[in-house]
Design a protein around this motif. Sequence first.
Motif, PDB file in Angstrom:
ATOM      1  N   ARG A 291       1.458  -1.045  -0.081  1.00 22.56           N
ATOM      2  CA  ARG A 291      -0.109  -0.131  -0.148  1.00 22.56           C
ATOM      3  C   ARG A 291       0.669   0.708  -0.254  1.00 22.56           C
ATOM      4  O   ARG A 291       0.625   2.429  -0.024  1.00 22.56           O
ATOM      5  N   TYR A 292       2.031   1.632   0.235  1.00 21.22           N
ATOM      6  CA  TYR A 292       2.900   2.284   0.432  1.00 21.22           C
ATOM      7  C   TYR A 292       3.174   2.668  -0.201  1.00 21.22           C
ATOM      8  O   TYR A 292       3.554   3.857  -1.075  1.00 21.22           O
ATOM      9  N   LEU A 293       3.739   1.425  -1.308  1.00 15.02           N
ATOM     10  CA  LEU A 293       4.995   1.962  -2.739  1.00 15.02           C
ATOM     11  C   LEU A 293       3.920   2.536  -3.073  1.00 15.02           C
ATOM     12  O   LEU A 293       3.670   3.602  -4.662  1.00 15.02           O
ATOM     13  N   ILE A 294       1.687   1.909  -2.985  1.00 17.17           N
ATOM     14  CA  ILE A 294       0.923   1.635  -4.617  1.00 17.17           C
ATOM     15  C   ILE A 294       0.861   3.781  -3.817  1.00 17.17           C
ATOM     16  O   ILE A 294       0.510   4.684  -5.162  1.00 17.17           O
TER      17      ILE A 294
ATOM     18  N   ASP B 159       2.827   5.885  -6.965  1.00 15.45           N
ATOM     19  CA  ASP B 159       2.465   4.547  -8.013  1.00 15.45           C
ATOM     20  C   ASP B 159       2.831   3.873  -8.726  1.00 15.45           C
ATOM     21  O   ASP B 159       3.112   3.639  -8.945  1.00 15.45           O
ATOM     22  N   ALA B 160       3.143   2.323  -7.768  1.00 15.14           N
ATOM     23  CA  ALA B 160       3.943   1.466  -8.043  1.00 15.14           C
ATOM     24  C   ALA B 160       2.906   0.660  -8.221  1.00 15.14           C
ATOM     25  O   ALA B 160       1.988   0.794  -7.762  1.00 15.14           O
ATOM     26  N   ALA B 161       3.859  -0.105  -9.165  1.00 15.43           N
ATOM     27  CA  ALA B 161       2.871  -1.344 -10.008  1.00 15.43           C
ATOM     28  C   ALA B 161       3.888  -2.714  -8.772  1.00 15.43           C
ATOM     29  O   ALA B 161       5.101  -2.407  -9.035  1.00 15.43           O
TER      30      ALA B 161
ATOM     31  N   GLY C 201      -5.260  -1.101  -5.019  1.00 15.85           N
ATOM     32  CA  GLY C 201      -4.117  -0.609  -6.357  1.00 15.85           C
ATOM     33  C   GLY C 201      -3.654  -1.712  -7.200  1.00 15.85           C
ATOM     34  O   GLY C 201      -4.524  -2.819  -7.555  1.00 15.85           O
ATOM     35  N   GLU C 202      -3.237  -1.220  -7.754  1.00 19.25           N
ATOM     36  CA  GLU C 202      -2.306  -2.176  -9.148  1.00 19.25           C
ATOM     37  C   GLU C 202      -1.243  -2.919  -8.195  1.00 19.25           C
ATOM     38  O   GLU C 202      -0.050  -3.070  -8.269  1.00 19.25           O
TER      39      GLU C 202
END
Length: 364
Positions: free
Chosen positions: A209-212, A216-218, A240-241
């Motif tokens: 969740r943090y990275l997304i 906006d990470a996949a 998220g993705e």
Amino acid sequence: MLKKDKVKKLFIRESNWIGDAVMTLPALKALREFFKEAHITIGAKESITTILKECGLADNYITIPHPAKGLDKARKLKLLKECGRENFDAAILFTNSFESALEVFLMKIPTRIGYATDGRSLLLTQAVPLPSNLEEMHEVEYFSNLIKNIGIDVDDDELRLELSKKDKEFAESFFKENNLSNKLTAIIHTGTSTKERQWHLERYAQVCRYLIEKYDAAVILSGSKDDIEDTNKVKSLVKGEIFDMAGKLSICQTAAIIEKASIFIGNDSGPMHIASALKTPIVVIFGPGNHHKTHPYTKPELYIQVKKEFQCRPCKQRFFKECSPAPSGKPECIESIEVKDVVDACDKIISTLDLNPKQNRTKL
């Protein structure tokens, strides 16, 4: 000492673990260069032979199931008898087990070389003593030390894993079809050899969740069929993705995805060592494992180890005989690693990345 002119056919019994097999690569390369004229065969379980084939370090590969699931003793003996007909001149064992020494003994290979472990010395013609600094020696150096004891120098200790054109094209297509080429991509491997060594799945989900949210990470979840339940749980906790690829990819396809990813995050595991050999930046979570022996064997700027120091760490991994479990049932050394510890390490690695989509690699 093995004389190259006396060895026309060499059998190498590879490790039964993917991470260990990757860490034998420098020793394998040295053997290939020393025995240039010899016919070299690598024997191991299928996942090991598959990941090594593109490296060009052997002429032939034999699948030896381990553990012998569904393979009764009679069938195993038949397989070893068939291997024995190859008339190998010598065998080198990167395994430590009694069973693997018995295998090459039953194959009637006249020269059998390996470490003096697991009470198997009588089955070897040259039982190499364990190094005195074993607990501080990295596994790459451990495997290289074995062949140094038979007069073969390892001049190049860099891990290099080669992938096939087909697997590279698969990864390229995966990224293109899912519009990942212009994004920060994090591959997360939650699996470990034992559940006690595994970081909490809920915490992995928080990292996702943090990275997304921040980048906006996949996120790509990797794993075998045995990891599907765990990756499903992580995905269910994340909006998220996120691509759950556990059980859907071959080991070589997984490696190709790891190579293209911006960052690898996970416990000390086989895929982590694959990431190391492919020069993918790594955040590795160490609980009870010995980070001296199995840290990523790559440039220091390409990895961060997340760990907490305890007097009993590294342990013998005879869990809860040397320590008491945390309320969660995990050892305290893995329980004490917080989400903030991991995301801080991710931030530090990501800050060094060239996020040009054509080259998601560190600014070296």
